[in-house]
Design a protein around this motif. Sequence first.
Motif, PDB file in Angstrom:
ATOM      1  N   ALA A 137       0.853  -1.227   0.034  1.00 35.52           N
ATOM      2  CA  ALA A 137       0.046  -0.038   0.135  1.00 35.52           C
ATOM      3  C   ALA A 137       0.845   1.541   0.129  1.00 35.52           C
ATOM      4  O   ALA A 137       0.597   2.253  -0.654  1.00 35.52           O
ATOM      5  CB  ALA A 137      -1.088  -0.045   1.337  1.00 35.52           C
ATOM      6  N   SER A 138       1.996   1.279   0.759  1.00 34.47           N
ATOM      7  CA  SER A 138       2.764   2.525   0.803  1.00 34.47           C
ATOM      8  C   SER A 138       3.578   2.806  -0.354  1.00 34.47           C
ATOM      9  O   SER A 138       3.749   3.648  -0.904  1.00 34.47           O
ATOM     10  CB  SER A 138       3.935   2.236   2.116  1.00 34.47           C
ATOM     11  N   ALA A 139       4.121   1.504  -1.127  1.00 35.10           N
ATOM     12  CA  ALA A 139       4.478   1.898  -2.584  1.00 35.10           C
ATOM     13  C   ALA A 139       3.664   2.315  -3.472  1.00 35.10           C
ATOM     14  O   ALA A 139       4.177   3.269  -4.152  1.00 35.10           O
ATOM     15  CB  ALA A 139       5.005   0.265  -3.058  1.00 35.10           C
ATOM     16  N   GLU A 140       2.304   1.956  -3.346  1.00 31.73           N
ATOM     17  CA  GLU A 140       1.228   2.743  -4.385  1.00 31.73           C
ATOM     18  C   GLU A 140       1.506   4.361  -4.161  1.00 31.73           C
ATOM     19  O   GLU A 140       1.210   5.178  -4.742  1.00 31.73           O
ATOM     20  CB  GLU A 140       0.107   2.149  -4.249  1.00 31.73           C
ATOM     21  N   GLN A 141       1.461   4.680  -2.454  1.00 29.46           N
ATOM     22  CA  GLN A 141       1.406   6.151  -2.303  1.00 29.46           C
ATOM     23  C   GLN A 141       2.861   6.815  -2.388  1.00 29.46           C
ATOM     24  O   GLN A 141       2.605   7.775  -2.908  1.00 29.46           O
ATOM     25  CB  GLN A 141       0.942   5.874  -0.560  1.00 29.46           C
ATOM     26  N   PHE A 142       3.709   6.030  -2.428  1.00 25.96           N
ATOM     27  CA  PHE A 142       4.801   6.784  -2.659  1.00 25.96           C
ATOM     28  C   PHE A 142       4.930   7.127  -4.335  1.00 25.96           C
ATOM     29  O   PHE A 142       5.479   8.075  -4.397  1.00 25.96           O
ATOM     30  CB  PHE A 142       6.241   5.934  -2.408  1.00 25.96           C
ATOM     31  N   LEU A 143       4.479   6.152  -5.015  1.00 25.47           N
ATOM     32  CA  LEU A 143       4.215   6.348  -6.660  1.00 25.47           C
ATOM     33  C   LEU A 143       3.602   7.699  -6.960  1.00 25.47           C
ATOM     34  O   LEU A 143       4.039   8.432  -7.739  1.00 25.47           O
ATOM     35  CB  LEU A 143       4.015   5.029  -7.206  1.00 25.47           C
ATOM     36  N   GLU A 144       2.479   7.618  -6.232  1.00 27.89           N
ATOM     37  CA  GLU A 144       1.684   8.712  -6.617  1.00 27.89           C
ATOM     38  C   GLU A 144       2.426  10.076  -5.965  1.00 27.89           C
ATOM     39  O   GLU A 144       2.252  11.089  -6.775  1.00 27.89           O
ATOM     40  CB  GLU A 144       0.290   8.619  -5.838  1.00 27.89           C
ATOM     41  N   MET A 145       2.755   9.941  -4.862  1.00 27.16           N
ATOM     42  CA  MET A 145       3.496  11.330  -4.340  1.00 27.16           C
ATOM     43  C   MET A 145       4.685  11.656  -5.474  1.00 27.16           C
ATOM     44  O   MET A 145       4.954  12.928  -5.568  1.00 27.16           O
ATOM     45  CB  MET A 145       4.194  10.931  -2.992  1.00 27.16           C
ATOM     46  N   ALA A 146       5.374  10.670  -5.979  1.00 28.38           N
ATOM     47  CA  ALA A 146       6.754  10.898  -6.557  1.00 28.38           C
ATOM     48  C   ALA A 146       6.461  11.161  -8.091  1.00 28.38           C
ATOM     49  O   ALA A 146       7.216  11.953  -9.007  1.00 28.38           O
ATOM     50  CB  ALA A 146       7.558   9.882  -6.613  1.00 28.38           C
ATOM     51  N   ALA A 147       5.300  10.930  -8.831  1.00 31.77           N
ATOM     52  CA  ALA A 147       4.756  10.991 -10.076  1.00 31.77           C
ATOM     53  C   ALA A 147       4.724  12.457 -10.309  1.00 31.77           C
ATOM     54  O   ALA A 147       4.186  13.112  -9.464  1.00 31.77           O
ATOM     55  CB  ALA A 147       3.629  10.236 -10.413  1.00 31.77           C
ATOM     56  N   PRO A 148       5.146  12.763 -11.549  1.00 40.11           N
ATOM     57  CA  PRO A 148       4.785  14.366 -12.009  1.00 40.11           C
ATOM     58  C   PRO A 148       3.388  14.563 -12.004  1.00 40.11           C
ATOM     59  O   PRO A 148       2.631  13.921 -12.318  1.00 40.11           O
ATOM     60  CB  PRO A 148       5.425  14.334 -13.523  1.00 40.11           C
TER      61      PRO A 148
END
Length: 361
Positions: A137-148
């Motif tokens: 779940a955190s991986a998905e959140q980190f991806l959303e945070m880091a994505a342009p």
Amino acid sequence: AVLPKGLLDALRDHNTDLITLGMAHLLFGKWLLAWQAPVDEYMYDCWCAFIERFPFAEKLAPTQLGLCGNNPACFSPLNGSCLPAEPVSKIKRSGRELTAWYAVDIRSVSTFLEKAEKYPVTLEKALSIQDEREALASAEQFLEMAAPKWHLAFRGLTNATNERTVISSILPTAGVGNSAPLLLCAKLHPELYLCLVGNLNSIVLDFVARQKIGGTNLNFFIVEQFPVLPPSHYNATDITYVASRVLELVYTANDMEPLANAVRSSKSSIEKVVPEAPYRWDDARRAILRAELDAWYARAYGLTRDELRYILDPTDVYGPDFPSETFRVLKEKELKQFGEYRTRRLVLDAWDGLERNSIKK
């Protein structure tokens, strides 16, 4: 997204095991940066402390993180700089002597830490990750945070006889097809992104593009030939003039708020002029802004006024019998719509205004 490539690939492929490894790669890098003892002497202790804090990684062998380079294995580690090829839990059951150990490679560790510094994640944001489910779940959140939150794209389908050959803009986050290729400039500040958009849409660059394109596809090998001004060309005055006008042209809807926020936090010369609400769409105002940008870039490229007149309409320089043309479709459209070639008038007026104000390029 500025995240470990292995984690991005695992998220794309929905590979649970590799997502867990990618999260360990991400968080252990941050853990090492915060570790007080020398990591080359206490790497094993550091790993043990890490899995105690983040139990989701306890099933991993620390050598999977790529910190040991090509160092050979041994079965009698001399100090804490060696990492085991088995999970710590297995070592505690079977003993150290039955496990292969590898000394950490200083260069690999340095590279690991250099990448970790760039990851837009803090340990505080990951304190609640305890098991594999929370790691996913955190991986998905980190991806959303880091994505342009916005992208620079250009229209792939075009023609040398269109109103404009190069059409580029900044888009909100959305899926795009192959007819809207993206230009990714990871190290470019948002205000310079705006300058790049202004450059790509300038009439001078468009004139050059018309000499290069031979069909209806604006391929990357053509785009790579465009005489785009480098970021180093712009000083603070230039950025204020260009980026503020491009921002007014692109920030016209709420879904472009992420771009506005990026400019507000950029510490650039235009951060304080970004409005709270999007700019109102005004066709007349937009025509003036584009003309001012066209004139600015003509001067930036070192053109004379007569050379700019030729780009706008060769017959204005050499008379109505001159056989060449540049922006005939644009000219005919505006003659029909406005009763004049409006772009030519506005661009030359803007040129004269820049001359009077002595804005140096």
